[in-house]
Design an enzyme around this catalytic site. Sequence first.
Site, PDB file in Angstrom:
ATOM      1  CE  LYS A 240      -2.032  -1.195   3.928  1.00  0.00           C
ATOM      2  NZ  LYS A 240      -1.369  -2.498   4.190  1.00  0.00           N
TER       3      LYS A 240
ATOM      4  NE  ARG B 208      -4.877  -1.544   9.929  1.00  0.00           N
ATOM      5  CZ  ARG B 208      -3.773  -1.134   9.310  1.00  0.00           C
ATOM      6  NH1 ARG B 208      -3.727   0.008   8.704  1.00  0.00           N
ATOM      7  NH2 ARG B 208      -2.723  -1.902   9.306  1.00  0.00           N
TER       8      ARG B 208
ATOM      9  NE  ARG C 176       7.643  -2.340   6.107  1.00  0.00           N
ATOM     10  CZ  ARG C 176       6.319  -2.372   6.157  1.00  0.00           C
ATOM     11  NH1 ARG C 176       5.601  -1.758   5.261  1.00  0.00           N
ATOM     12  NH2 ARG C 176       5.722  -3.008   7.140  1.00  0.00           N
TER      13      ARG C 176
ATOM     14  NE  ARG D  99       5.844  -0.413  10.069  1.00  0.00           N
ATOM     15  CZ  ARG D  99       4.743  -0.537   9.334  1.00  0.00           C
ATOM     16  NH1 ARG D  99       4.670   0.068   8.151  1.00  0.00           N
ATOM     17  NH2 ARG D  99       3.733  -1.256   9.752  1.00  0.00           N
TER      18      ARG D  99
ATOM     19  NE  ARG E  85       1.972  -5.221  10.983  1.00  0.00           N
ATOM     20  CZ  ARG E  85       3.077  -4.988  10.282  1.00  0.00           C
ATOM     21  NH1 ARG E  85       4.249  -5.411  10.724  1.00  0.00           N
ATOM     22  NH2 ARG E  85       3.012  -4.338   9.144  1.00  0.00           N
TER      23      ARG E  85
END
Length: 217
Positions: free
Chosen positions: A13, A88, A127, A160, A171
């Site tokens: 996203k 969400r 990431r 992160r 998650r």
Amino acid sequence: MQILLMGPPGAGKGTQAVKLVEKFSIPQISTGDMFRAAVKEGTELGKKAKACMEAGTLVPDEVTVGIVRERLAKEDCKNGFILDGFPRTVEQAEELQKILEELGMSLTKVLNIHVPAEHLIERAVGRRICKTCGATYHVKFNPPKSDKVCDNCGGQLYQRADDNEETMKKRLSVYEESTRPLIDYYKKVGVYAEIDGRQPIENVTEELVNVLYSVKN
Ligand code: AP5
Ligand code: MG
Ligand code: ZN
């Protein structure tokens, strides 16, 4: 153009939102980025969000809806925006509907980046993000030229706090339970489109842009 980018954690996203910002000159509104900035600054909002984010659970709807309401009322959203990571929950979607009605707006398109669960942990764990400019990399799929340094600005790259396997599993289960139902919700509204997010980043962008152009004309 009022765009909503949906998809599970790590689907792409944020990566795609940046491309659409360049293409359409409208702002990206990422609730995750807003919460991370608040945590960094140590504000009241940051204090409310920190524990939920670290646990991989959702920040309470009343907190989240409030910051989106404020953000969408700003001048730079008049010509459109790209929502990334909001709504969400079905409750958030219903609140968004009310906010948009108050502003005399509606969603142009809901774009769901579809990536099967088995790819998502690898995407999140690999990431890397630039501390200075926010650019996103992946150690395997989109590697920076040098290990710890941003190609764009020379800034330092970091991971992160929630990009580890354990939090990612949480998650993903929160996504399944609370966010996936939004697919049916927006199919019923009639502005829904799905894009295969397993393709290379540039191809995903091309498909998103094609869908958006087909709405415009
Ligand atoms: P948020 O920051 O929104 O995290 P998320 O939804 O888990 O999504 P990510 O940002 O992890 O993934 P992304 O889809 O943006 O992927 P990216 O482009 O970076 O939310 C964080 C937390 O904040 C939540 O857990 C919650 O606590 C709270 N929160 C936020 N919004 C909330 C809300 N509305 N309500 C309540 N709480 C909320 O890509 C991932 C990686 O994959 C990158 O390394 C990238 O380089 C790579 N990649 C991207 N595309 C491709 C591709 N096509 N092929 C290969 N690799 C790719
Ligand atoms: Mg993101
Ligand atoms: Zn940078």
